[in-house]
Structure formats: structure tokens, C-alpha cells
Design a protein around this motif. Structure first.
Motif, PDB file in Angstrom:
ATOM      1  N   ALA A   1     -23.454   7.300  47.615  1.00  0.00           N
ATOM      2  CA  ALA A   1     -23.263   6.387  46.493  1.00  0.00           C
ATOM      3  C   ALA A   1     -24.477   6.496  45.581  1.00  0.00           C
ATOM      4  CB  ALA A   1     -23.093   4.951  46.973  1.00  0.00           C
ATOM      5  N   VAL A   2     -24.253   6.928  44.357  1.00  0.00           N
ATOM      6  CA  VAL A   2     -25.314   7.027  43.355  1.00  0.00           C
ATOM      7  C   VAL A   2     -25.281   5.750  42.523  1.00  0.00           C
ATOM      8  CG1 VAL A   2     -26.248   8.346  41.430  1.00  0.00           C
ATOM      9  CG2 VAL A   2     -25.072   9.537  43.306  1.00  0.00           C
ATOM     10  N   LEU A   3     -26.372   5.014  42.542  1.00  0.00           N
ATOM     11  CA  LEU A   3     -26.453   3.742  41.827  1.00  0.00           C
ATOM     12  C   LEU A   3     -27.255   3.930  40.541  1.00  0.00           C
ATOM     13  CD1 LEU A   3     -27.300   1.417  44.869  1.00  0.00           C
ATOM     14  CD2 LEU A   3     -25.037   2.145  44.057  1.00  0.00           C
ATOM     15  N   MET A   4     -26.639   3.661  39.424  1.00  0.00           N
ATOM     16  CA  MET A   4     -27.323   3.681  38.127  1.00  0.00           C
ATOM     17  C   MET A   4     -27.093   2.319  37.473  1.00  0.00           C
ATOM     18  SD  MET A   4     -26.417   7.451  36.604  1.00  0.00           S
ATOM     19  CE  MET A   4     -26.610   8.939  37.580  1.00  0.00           C
ATOM     20  N   VAL A   5     -27.558   1.308  38.111  1.00  0.00           N
ATOM     21  CA  VAL A   5     -27.296  -0.056  37.662  1.00  0.00           C
ATOM     22  C   VAL A   5     -28.332  -0.455  36.619  1.00  0.00           C
ATOM     23  CG1 VAL A   5     -27.118  -2.459  38.389  1.00  0.00           C
ATOM     24  CG2 VAL A   5     -26.154  -0.655  39.818  1.00  0.00           C
ATOM     25  N   ALA A   6     -27.864  -0.688  35.406  1.00  0.00           N
ATOM     26  CA  ALA A   6     -28.709  -1.124  34.287  1.00  0.00           C
ATOM     27  C   ALA A   6     -29.849  -0.172  34.005  1.00  0.00           C
ATOM     28  CB  ALA A   6     -29.236  -2.539  34.525  1.00  0.00           C
ATOM     29  N   VAL A   7     -29.599   1.110  34.109  1.00  0.00           N
ATOM     30  CA  VAL A   7     -30.635   2.094  33.791  1.00  0.00           C
ATOM     31  C   VAL A   7     -30.230   3.010  32.645  1.00  0.00           C
ATOM     32  CG1 VAL A   7     -29.856   3.798  35.486  1.00  0.00           C
ATOM     33  CG2 VAL A   7     -32.252   3.777  34.786  1.00  0.00           C
ATOM     34  N   LEU A   8     -28.938   3.236  32.466  1.00  0.00           N
ATOM     35  CA  LEU A   8     -28.505   4.220  31.475  1.00  0.00           C
ATOM     36  C   LEU A   8     -28.770   3.787  30.044  1.00  0.00           C
ATOM     37  CD1 LEU A   8     -25.248   5.310  33.264  1.00  0.00           C
ATOM     38  CD2 LEU A   8     -27.153   6.822  32.695  1.00  0.00           C
ATOM     39  N   HIS A   9     -28.948   2.490  29.805  1.00  0.00           N
ATOM     40  CA  HIS A   9     -29.288   2.110  28.440  1.00  0.00           C
ATOM     41  C   HIS A   9     -30.759   2.331  28.122  1.00  0.00           C
ATOM     42  CE1 HIS A   9     -29.001  -2.131  30.352  1.00  0.00           C
ATOM     43  NE2 HIS A   9     -30.240  -1.717  30.464  1.00  0.00           N
ATOM     44  N   PHE A  10     -31.486   2.919  29.041  1.00  0.00           N
ATOM     45  CA  PHE A  10     -32.813   3.447  28.744  1.00  0.00           C
ATOM     46  C   PHE A  10     -32.743   4.899  28.285  1.00  0.00           C
ATOM     47  CE2 PHE A  10     -35.546   0.501  31.548  1.00  0.00           C
ATOM     48  CZ  PHE A  10     -35.998  -0.191  30.442  1.00  0.00           C
TER      49      PHE A  10
ATOM     50  N   SER B   1     -17.617  10.563  47.260  1.00  0.00           N
ATOM     51  CA  SER B   1     -18.846   9.903  46.832  1.00  0.00           C
ATOM     52  C   SER B   1     -18.532   8.906  45.724  1.00  0.00           C
ATOM     53  CB  SER B   1     -19.862  10.940  46.339  1.00  0.00           C
ATOM     54  OG  SER B   1     -20.296  11.776  47.391  1.00  0.00           O
ATOM     55  N   TYR B   2     -19.500   8.058  45.439  1.00  0.00           N
ATOM     56  CA  TYR B   2     -19.297   7.002  44.446  1.00  0.00           C
ATOM     57  C   TYR B   2     -20.437   6.978  43.428  1.00  0.00           C
ATOM     58  CZ  TYR B   2     -15.697   4.850  47.429  1.00  0.00           C
ATOM     59  OH  TYR B   2     -14.570   4.601  48.172  1.00  0.00           O
ATOM     60  N   LEU B   3     -20.122   6.477  42.261  1.00  0.00           N
ATOM     61  CA  LEU B   3     -21.110   6.140  41.245  1.00  0.00           C
ATOM     62  C   LEU B   3     -20.906   4.684  40.866  1.00  0.00           C
ATOM     63  CD1 LEU B   3     -23.234   6.823  38.982  1.00  0.00           C
ATOM     64  CD2 LEU B   3     -21.260   7.272  37.503  1.00  0.00           C
ATOM     65  N   ALA B   4     -21.980   3.913  40.883  1.00  0.00           N
ATOM     66  CA  ALA B   4     -21.918   2.523  40.414  1.00  0.00           C
ATOM     67  C   ALA B   4     -22.874   2.390  39.238  1.00  0.00           C
ATOM     68  CB  ALA B   4     -22.307   1.559  41.531  1.00  0.00           C
ATOM     69  N   LEU B   5     -22.421   1.777  38.178  1.00  0.00           N
ATOM     70  CA  LEU B   5     -23.300   1.608  37.026  1.00  0.00           C
ATOM     71  C   LEU B   5     -23.040   0.276  36.350  1.00  0.00           C
ATOM     72  CD1 LEU B   5     -21.650   2.078  34.106  1.00  0.00           C
ATOM     73  CD2 LEU B   5     -21.663   4.429  34.902  1.00  0.00           C
ATOM     74  N   SER B   6     -24.026  -0.156  35.598  1.00  0.00           N
ATOM     75  CA  SER B   6     -23.836  -1.242  34.642  1.00  0.00           C
ATOM     76  C   SER B   6     -24.601  -0.873  33.392  1.00  0.00           C
ATOM     77  CB  SER B   6     -24.296  -2.594  35.199  1.00  0.00           C
ATOM     78  OG  SER B   6     -25.692  -2.632  35.364  1.00  0.00           O
ATOM     79  N   HIS B   7     -24.205  -1.469  32.288  1.00  0.00           N
ATOM     80  CA  HIS B   7     -24.777  -1.067  31.008  1.00  0.00           C
ATOM     81  C   HIS B   7     -24.699  -2.237  30.040  1.00  0.00           C
ATOM     82  CE1 HIS B   7     -25.599   1.224  27.363  1.00  0.00           C
ATOM     83  NE2 HIS B   7     -25.814   2.302  28.098  1.00  0.00           N
ATOM     84  N   GLY B   8     -25.723  -2.402  29.235  1.00  0.00           N
ATOM     85  CA  GLY B   8     -25.725  -3.436  28.214  1.00  0.00           C
ATOM     86  C   GLY B   8     -24.729  -3.129  27.110  1.00  0.00           C
ATOM     87  N   VAL B   9     -24.079  -4.164  26.633  1.00  0.00           N
ATOM     88  CA  VAL B   9     -23.081  -4.042  25.570  1.00  0.00           C
ATOM     89  C   VAL B   9     -23.362  -5.092  24.505  1.00  0.00           C
ATOM     90  CG1 VAL B   9     -21.260  -3.064  27.017  1.00  0.00           C
ATOM     91  CG2 VAL B   9     -21.540  -5.553  26.876  1.00  0.00           C
ATOM     92  N   PRO B  10     -22.843  -4.892  23.296  1.00  0.00           N
ATOM     93  CA  PRO B  10     -23.022  -5.904  22.254  1.00  0.00           C
ATOM     94  C   PRO B  10     -22.415  -7.236  22.681  1.00  0.00           C
ATOM     95  CG  PRO B  10     -22.226  -3.849  21.321  1.00  0.00           C
ATOM     96  CD  PRO B  10     -22.112  -3.712  22.805  1.00  0.00           C
ATOM     97  N   ALA B  11     -23.141  -8.297  22.469  1.00  0.00           N
ATOM     98  CA  ALA B  11     -22.659  -9.628  22.833  1.00  0.00           C
ATOM     99  C   ALA B  11     -22.443 -10.456  21.576  1.00  0.00           C
ATOM    100  CB  ALA B  11     -23.652 -10.325  23.756  1.00  0.00           C
ATOM    101  N   GLY B  12     -21.363 -11.206  21.573  1.00  0.00           N
ATOM    102  CA  GLY B  12     -21.041 -11.987  20.400  1.00  0.00           C
ATOM    103  C   GLY B  12     -21.601 -13.386  20.409  1.00  0.00           C
ATOM    104  N   ASP B  13     -22.150 -13.807  21.577  1.00  0.00           N
ATOM    105  CA  ASP B  13     -22.594 -15.191  21.658  1.00  0.00           C
ATOM    106  C   ASP B  13     -23.860 -15.433  20.851  1.00  0.00           C
ATOM    107  OD1 ASP B  13     -24.101 -13.613  23.308  1.00  0.00           O
ATOM    108  OD2 ASP B  13     -24.247 -15.090  24.932  1.00  0.00           O
TER     109      ASP B  13
END
Length: 303
Positions: free
Chosen positions: A153-162, A184-196
Motif C-alpha cells: 500500500a503506497v500512501l500519498m496522503v496530503a502530499v501531492l499538493h506539494f 497493491s493499493y494507493l491511498a491519497l488525499s489532496h486539497g481542493v477549492p473550498a467554497g466556505d
């Protein structure tokens, strides 16, 4: 006076993203410059700290899900400074034989990781740059612990927006896909535009422009396009607080995440009118996000 745990050459005069994130999560491996930076970011966008905690909670849920799916090897890239709920603690709590490699570019994160893992033969912390996947994949410590002939499992959690577009995030993901076997797995998270609070986001972005670290917050459609060759598992690409939620009171919405699996060929979510991913637009809009252009959020990609 420099603390003894601080590696030689570490800059403590400029805010550091890993240390800012550590402070946001209640850690102690940070300095006045990092704490003042986070306080300024909070004034501009009060949701910054809640988003950091939501991202950390997402990581924990992902690791538990992967362990339940049978994964016993983890490559956590952009791991940050170790704090409560580390990947090895979460995985080994259920699967004591689980193996974990932490990779981070920050010397403080790596040094502290090495200290806390001294007595754990199934986890290591190494220095590496996500933009150089070949170096990570050929690192002797990585190869000594992980067997790439078995699922990882390759974890790229909150890193790709760097990662800048010029550094080819899709190509980086593709290289790790090529290096891992089916299942195998890839898990990621990424920042997105927020409207709040788009204005608050923009002001936090300006703060980060004064540091060595920049953010590139992308749309859901942009990030989803990187996962060709991976099968996105249910519930798909969703706001991180809606990925197998345990706390239904979590309202963070300025980041999305997904877990994907290799071995099923090129898979993408079906498109819907307006360019959004099927199902995501409804959940995403209800969480308060928008389809605005690039903006930035104020939390560290390394959890």
C-alpha cells in the motif's frame, strides 16, 4: 539553545510545513516560528486546524481498511513528524507482522521517526523526495523491509499538493504503480477549492508563499485523472470526512481522498455533465466545495 533531537543543518528560522502540521495536531517538535505561522493561518482561515485533524483521521481509517483488506506492507510517503496514530501503530495493532516504511524530505521528521522506531524491526524512517520515485524505490532500507513481489500500500496522503505540475504528479503515481504488483493499493488525499471561505484560503496561500513550501490545490477532476491504471474502490473519490466515516460530526470539506487498487486495468469514474466525476459533484457540493480555480489550503501534506 537547539534541542538535542534537532538534526544538524535544520533551519528553525523559517516556518516548516511538517513542524506547522505537528503543532496543529498537538505535537511538540516545532518552534516559535512554526507556532506563529499557524496562529496567523488560523486568523485568516479558522478551519485550518480542523482540516489537519480530519486528514489525520482519514489516514487512520484508510490504514485500518487496508489491513482488513489483507495488506501487510505500507510505504508512507510524506509521512511527516511522527505523532499519535502513526501508520505502524495503527497497522501493527491489528496485524503485528505489518511492515511500514516512512519517507519524508524533512530531516526533523526522519530523525524523530528513527528515534521512535529504534526498537521496532518492522518499521523504518528514511529521507526521500516524492519527486524522485526511483531513489525511494531503490533505497537499501526500503528494499530491505518491503518485498515488492507482494502487494504494497503506497500512501500519498496530503502530499501531492506539494508537487508542481512541472514535476508530473501523474507520472510519479504511474511509476509507483509500475513498481508494485497486482493487488497493491494507493491511498491519497489532496486539497481542493473550498467554497466556505475562499478568501481565507487565498490569504493562507499568501502566507505559504513566504516559506519554501507552496501548495497547488486542484479540482476533483484533475486529481481523479491521475489514477488511470488503478481501480478506485468504494466509496470513490469523496471529501475525506466521508470516506468510511466514523465521526459524522466532522465537517471538513476542503480535501478529497480515495483508495485505489492495481490490477484491474485503466479505470476512472464515469463523467457527468459539467466535467465533474459521477457522484462526487453531489457529495462535494453538499460539503460546501466549489469548482473554482486553483486556490490553496493551510495544512501540511504529511499528516
Amino acid at each position: 539553545m537547539r534541542p538535542e533531537w534537532l538534526p544538524e543543518g535544520a533551519d528553525i528560522t523559517t516556518p516548516n510545513a511538517a513542524r506547522v502540521y505537528d503543532y496543529a495536531l498537538g505535537g511538540f517538535h516545532n518552534f516559535d516560528v512554526d507556532r506563529e505561522f499557524l496562529k496567523a493561518a488560523q486568523r485568516e482561515w479558522p478551519g485550518v486546524v480542523a482540516l489537519a485533524h480530519a486528514n489525520r483521521a482519514y489516514l487512520g481509517r484508510v490504514v485500518r481498511w487496508l489491513v482488513d483488506a489483507g495488506v501487510r506492507q505500507f510505504l508512507d510517503i510524506g509521512s511527516g513528524i511522527p505523532t499519535l496514530g502513526n501508520v505502524h501503530e495503527t497497522a501493527q495493532d491489528t496485524a503485528p507482522t505489518a511492515k511500514v516504511v516512512y519517507v519524508d524530505i524533512d530531516p526533523v521528521a526522519v530523525a524523530h521517526g528513527q528515534r521512535i522506531l529504534r526498537d521496532n524491526p518492522s518499521a523504518v524512517s528514511v529521507r526521500g523526495d516524492l519527486r524522485e520515485p526511483e531513489r525511494i524505490l531503490s533505497d537499501p532500507e526500503v528494499l530491505a523491509l518491503l518485498d515488492f513481489g507482494e502487494p504494497v500500500a503506497v500512501l500519498m496522503v496530503a502530499v501531492l499538493h506539494f508537487i508542481d505540475d512541472e514535476d508530473d504528479p501523474a507520472g510519479i503515481i504511474r511509476r509507483f504503480a509500475d513498481a508494485t504488483v497486482a493487488g497493491s493499493y494507493l491511498a491519497l488525499s489532496h486539497g481542493v477549492p473550498a467554497g466556505d471561505d475562499a478568501a481565507g484560503q487565498a490569504r493562507v496561500r499568501q502566507l505559504y508563499q513566504r516559506t519554501p513550501t507552496t501548495f497547488h490545490v486542484r479540482t476533483v477532476e484533475q486529481v481523479t485523472a491521475w489514477l488511470n491504471g488503478w481501480e478506485i474502490v468504494a466509496p470513490g473519490f469523496v471529501p475525506i470526512n466521508r470516506w468510511h466515516p466514523e465521526d459524522h460530526h466532522d465537517t471538513a470539506s476542503a480535501a478529497v481522498g480515495a483508495v485505489a487498487r492495481t490490477g484491474a486495468g485503466s479505470v476512472s469514474c464515469p463523467a457527468v455533465p459539467g466535467g465533474q466525476t459521477a457522484g462526487i459533484s453531489r457529495m462535494y457540493d453538499s460539503a460546501g466545495a466549489t469548482e473554482a480555480g486553483e486556490s490553496d489550503i493551510g495544512f501540511h501534506p504529511s499528516r
